[in-house]
Motif scaffolding. Structure first.
Motif, PDB file in Angstrom:
ATOM      1  N   SER A  77       0.833  -1.199   0.000  1.00  0.00           N
ATOM      2  CA  SER A  77       0.000   0.000   0.000  1.00  0.00           C
ATOM      3  C   SER A  77       0.871   1.254   0.000  1.00  0.00           C
ATOM      4  N   ARG A  78       1.943   1.238   0.793  1.00  0.00           N
ATOM      5  CA  ARG A  78       2.862   2.376   0.832  1.00  0.00           C
ATOM      6  C   ARG A  78       3.414   2.656  -0.561  1.00  0.00           C
ATOM      7  N   ARG A  79       3.883   1.603  -1.234  1.00  0.00           N
ATOM      8  CA  ARG A  79       4.423   1.771  -2.578  1.00  0.00           C
ATOM      9  C   ARG A  79       3.359   2.252  -3.550  1.00  0.00           C
ATOM     10  N   ALA A  80       2.158   1.723  -3.392  1.00  0.00           N
ATOM     11  CA  ALA A  80       1.070   2.066  -4.316  1.00  0.00           C
ATOM     12  C   ALA A  80       0.695   3.547  -4.210  1.00  0.00           C
ATOM     13  N   ILE A  81       0.739   4.103  -2.991  1.00  0.00           N
ATOM     14  CA  ILE A  81       0.426   5.530  -2.853  1.00  0.00           C
ATOM     15  C   ILE A  81       1.485   6.375  -3.543  1.00  0.00           C
ATOM     16  N   LEU A  82       2.756   6.000  -3.393  1.00  0.00           N
ATOM     17  CA  LEU A  82       3.816   6.720  -4.078  1.00  0.00           C
ATOM     18  C   LEU A  82       3.606   6.697  -5.589  1.00  0.00           C
ATOM     19  N   MET A  83       3.224   5.539  -6.104  1.00  0.00           N
ATOM     20  CA  MET A  83       3.009   5.424  -7.543  1.00  0.00           C
ATOM     21  C   MET A  83       1.800   6.241  -8.002  1.00  0.00           C
ATOM     22  N   GLN A  84       0.783   6.353  -7.124  1.00  0.00           N
ATOM     23  CA  GLN A  84      -0.362   7.194  -7.460  1.00  0.00           C
ATOM     24  C   GLN A  84       0.052   8.662  -7.546  1.00  0.00           C
ATOM     25  N   ILE A  85       0.886   9.104  -6.621  1.00  0.00           N
ATOM     26  CA  ILE A  85       1.374  10.484  -6.675  1.00  0.00           C
ATOM     27  C   ILE A  85       2.010  10.749  -8.036  1.00  0.00           C
ATOM     28  N   TYR A  86       2.880   9.832  -8.428  1.00  0.00           N
ATOM     29  CA  TYR A  86       3.605  10.007  -9.687  1.00  0.00           C
ATOM     30  C   TYR A  86       2.663   9.971 -10.891  1.00  0.00           C
ATOM     31  N   ALA A  87       1.733   9.016 -10.906  1.00  0.00           N
ATOM     32  CA  ALA A  87       0.826   8.870 -12.052  1.00  0.00           C
ATOM     33  C   ALA A  87      -0.110  10.076 -12.160  1.00  0.00           C
ATOM     34  N   TYR A  88      -0.653  10.529 -11.028  1.00  0.00           N
ATOM     35  CA  TYR A  88      -1.507  11.715 -11.050  1.00  0.00           C
ATOM     36  C   TYR A  88      -0.730  12.933 -11.570  1.00  0.00           C
ATOM     37  N   TYR A  89       0.496  13.061 -11.103  1.00  0.00           N
ATOM     38  CA  TYR A  89       1.339  14.186 -11.526  1.00  0.00           C
ATOM     39  C   TYR A  89       1.585  14.147 -13.034  1.00  0.00           C
ATOM     40  N   GLN A  90       1.946  12.982 -13.550  1.00  0.00           N
ATOM     41  CA  GLN A  90       2.211  12.858 -14.979  1.00  0.00           C
ATOM     42  C   GLN A  90       0.958  13.086 -15.809  1.00  0.00           C
ATOM     43  N   ASP A  91      -0.198  12.816 -15.236  1.00  0.00           N
ATOM     44  CA  ASP A  91      -1.464  13.013 -15.948  1.00  0.00           C
ATOM     45  C   ASP A  91      -2.024  14.414 -15.736  1.00  0.00           C
ATOM     46  N   ASN A  92      -1.220  15.283 -15.096  1.00  0.00           N
ATOM     47  CA  ASN A  92      -1.594  16.679 -14.836  1.00  0.00           C
ATOM     48  C   ASN A  92      -2.808  16.816 -13.923  1.00  0.00           C
ATOM     49  N   HIS A  93      -3.037  15.818 -13.093  1.00  0.00           N
ATOM     50  CA  HIS A  93      -4.088  15.899 -12.082  1.00  0.00           C
ATOM     51  C   HIS A  93      -3.425  16.289 -10.768  1.00  0.00           C
ATOM     52  N   TYR A  94      -3.124  17.574 -10.673  1.00  0.00           N
ATOM     53  CA  TYR A  94      -2.274  18.035  -9.579  1.00  0.00           C
ATOM     54  C   TYR A  94      -2.954  17.952  -8.216  1.00  0.00           C
ATOM     55  N   GLN A  95      -4.219  18.292  -8.144  1.00  0.00           N
ATOM     56  CA  GLN A  95      -4.893  18.255  -6.845  1.00  0.00           C
ATOM     57  C   GLN A  95      -4.982  16.828  -6.310  1.00  0.00           C
ATOM     58  N   GLU A  96      -5.222  15.870  -7.212  1.00  0.00           N
ATOM     59  CA  GLU A  96      -5.263  14.467  -6.783  1.00  0.00           C
ATOM     60  C   GLU A  96      -3.873  13.997  -6.335  1.00  0.00           C
ATOM     61  N   ALA A  97      -2.836  14.474  -7.020  1.00  0.00           N
ATOM     62  CA  ALA A  97      -1.467  14.128  -6.615  1.00  0.00           C
ATOM     63  C   ALA A  97      -1.160  14.686  -5.232  1.00  0.00           C
ATOM     64  N   ILE A  98      -1.590  15.920  -4.980  1.00  0.00           N
ATOM     65  CA  ILE A  98      -1.376  16.530  -3.667  1.00  0.00           C
ATOM     66  C   ILE A  98      -2.135  15.765  -2.590  1.00  0.00           C
ATOM     67  N   ALA A  99      -3.365  15.351  -2.901  1.00  0.00           N
ATOM     68  CA  ALA A  99      -4.154  14.582  -1.927  1.00  0.00           C
ATOM     69  C   ALA A  99      -3.473  13.254  -1.606  1.00  0.00           C
ATOM     70  N   ALA A 100      -2.931  12.589  -2.633  1.00  0.00           N
ATOM     71  CA  ALA A 100      -2.227  11.325  -2.401  1.00  0.00           C
ATOM     72  C   ALA A 100      -0.972  11.557  -1.576  1.00  0.00           C
ATOM     73  N   ALA A 101      -0.265  12.650  -1.831  1.00  0.00           N
ATOM     74  CA  ALA A 101       0.931  12.979  -1.052  1.00  0.00           C
ATOM     75  C   ALA A 101       0.560  13.244   0.407  1.00  0.00           C
ATOM     76  N   ASP A 102      -0.521  13.969   0.624  1.00  0.00           N
ATOM     77  CA  ASP A 102      -0.983  14.221   1.998  1.00  0.00           C
ATOM     78  C   ASP A 102      -1.339  12.913   2.705  1.00  0.00           C
ATOM     79  N   ARG A 103      -1.947  12.009   1.964  1.00  0.00           N
ATOM     80  CA  ARG A 103      -2.320  10.713   2.549  1.00  0.00           C
ATOM     81  C   ARG A 103      -1.072   9.930   2.941  1.00  0.00           C
ATOM     82  N   PHE A 104      -0.069   9.948   2.082  1.00  0.00           N
ATOM     83  CA  PHE A 104       1.175   9.238   2.395  1.00  0.00           C
ATOM     84  C   PHE A 104       1.831   9.828   3.637  1.00  0.00           C
ATOM     85  N   ILE A 105       1.872  11.148   3.716  1.00  0.00           N
ATOM     86  CA  ILE A 105       2.503  11.818   4.856  1.00  0.00           C
ATOM     87  C   ILE A 105       1.762  11.495   6.149  1.00  0.00           C
TER      88      ILE A 105
END
Length: 281
Positions: A77-105
């Motif tokens: 799950s830890r790895r999967a959240i990191l990968m979501q951050i990256y995938a959201y970022y690459q897809d220009n879904h910045y708010q979702e990437a930030i939400a995933a980063a907040d969840r990881f933190i």
């Protein structure tokens, strides 16, 4: 300054470490949301990683979300959240990437990959910075995030990159102050313009930006318009001392000379920039 879209190699740094494939699996058809079906975690994760490699960001996110849903609080799950951050970022879904980063933190605050999550939050705001004619909310958010990264993780590659970008953001914010100041000056509101130009001069973070010479020149203009010749001379002298070869000092020197208030230091010949030597004209 308009900060262009930036794809730093650092965005992959933590992800590359966590991108561990264990077994191969067949790719599935694209669907809006994966129906719940209990599957080996390795299969879910590796399918998501294959989608990452194929740049199928939305597909990848579906699989990594399923990893997180079926195996919460696990290493996968830890790895999967990191990968979501990256995938959201690459897809220009910045708010979702930030939400995933907040969840990881929130879930893994002391994890070695936490710097990556903090860094990506800042980068997502950094890449949404617009031109100086628009609201600079993203610039302020990016600056706050970059400062946080530099403060929390000094000496790391994230902190080094954050420091460089902080200078870029400060240049952007100083440019916004200059744009507003010029607007007030054109609208014959010299005091309002004066305050904006002084902000660029007085703010230590803005003093190192490319806008400082012009800000000093504009202060000369405005103070002369207000009849404050001594203050205009002082600003001109500061401009000449720090930027004797600047075109802004040449303009200020000429303006003050017309008022019989030219600074003692005459403008020096402007040095040809390395870029102009490489690309004439």
């Amino acid at each position: 300054m308009s900060v262009s879209k930036f794809r730093s190699g650092l965005v992959l740094a933590a992800v590359a470490v966590s991108a561990l494939t264990v077994t191969a699996c067949n790719s599935g058809a694209r669907r809006p949301r994966l129906a719940y079906e209990e599957r080996p975690v390795e299969q879910l994760y590796n399918t998501g990683y294959q989608r990452i490699q194929s740049r199928r960001w939305s597909d990848a996110i579906d699989y990594f979300q399923e990893v997180e849903r079926q195996h919460p609080y696990s290493e996968w799950s830890r790895r999967a959240i990191l990968m979501q951050i990256y995938a959201y970022y690459q897809d220009n879904h910045y708010q979702e990437a930030i939400a995933a980063a907040d969840r990881f933190i929130a879930l893994f605050p002391g994890n070695p990959s936490a710097p990556y999550a903090y860094y990506m939050k800042a980068i997502c705001n950094f890449e949404q910075i617009t031109d100086v004619g628009r609201d600079q909310g993203y610039a302020q958010a990016a600056l706050t995030g970059l400062r946080d990264v530099a403060r929390r993780y000094p000496g790391t590659s994230y902190a080094i990159d954050a420091t460089v970008k902080m200078d870029m953001v400060n240049d952007q914010l100083a440019g916004k102050e200059m744009a507003i100041g010029r607007y007030y000056q054109r609208a014959n509101q010299p005091l309002a313009a004066l305050n904006r130009y002084k902000t660029v001069i007085d703010n230590p973070a803005y003093q190192r930006t490319s806008h400082t010479p012009e800000a000093l020149y504009r202060l000369v203009e405005v103070n002369l318009a207000l009849g404050l010749k001594d203050e205009a001379m002082r600003n001109g002298s500061v401009l000449g001392y720090n930027y004797p070869g600047s075109v802004w000092y040449s303009e200020a020197y000429a303006l003050l000379s017309e008022q019989a208030a030219a600074p003692e230091v005459a403008p020096t010949a402007q040095r040809e920039s390395w870029l102009r030597r490489l690309i004439p004209g």
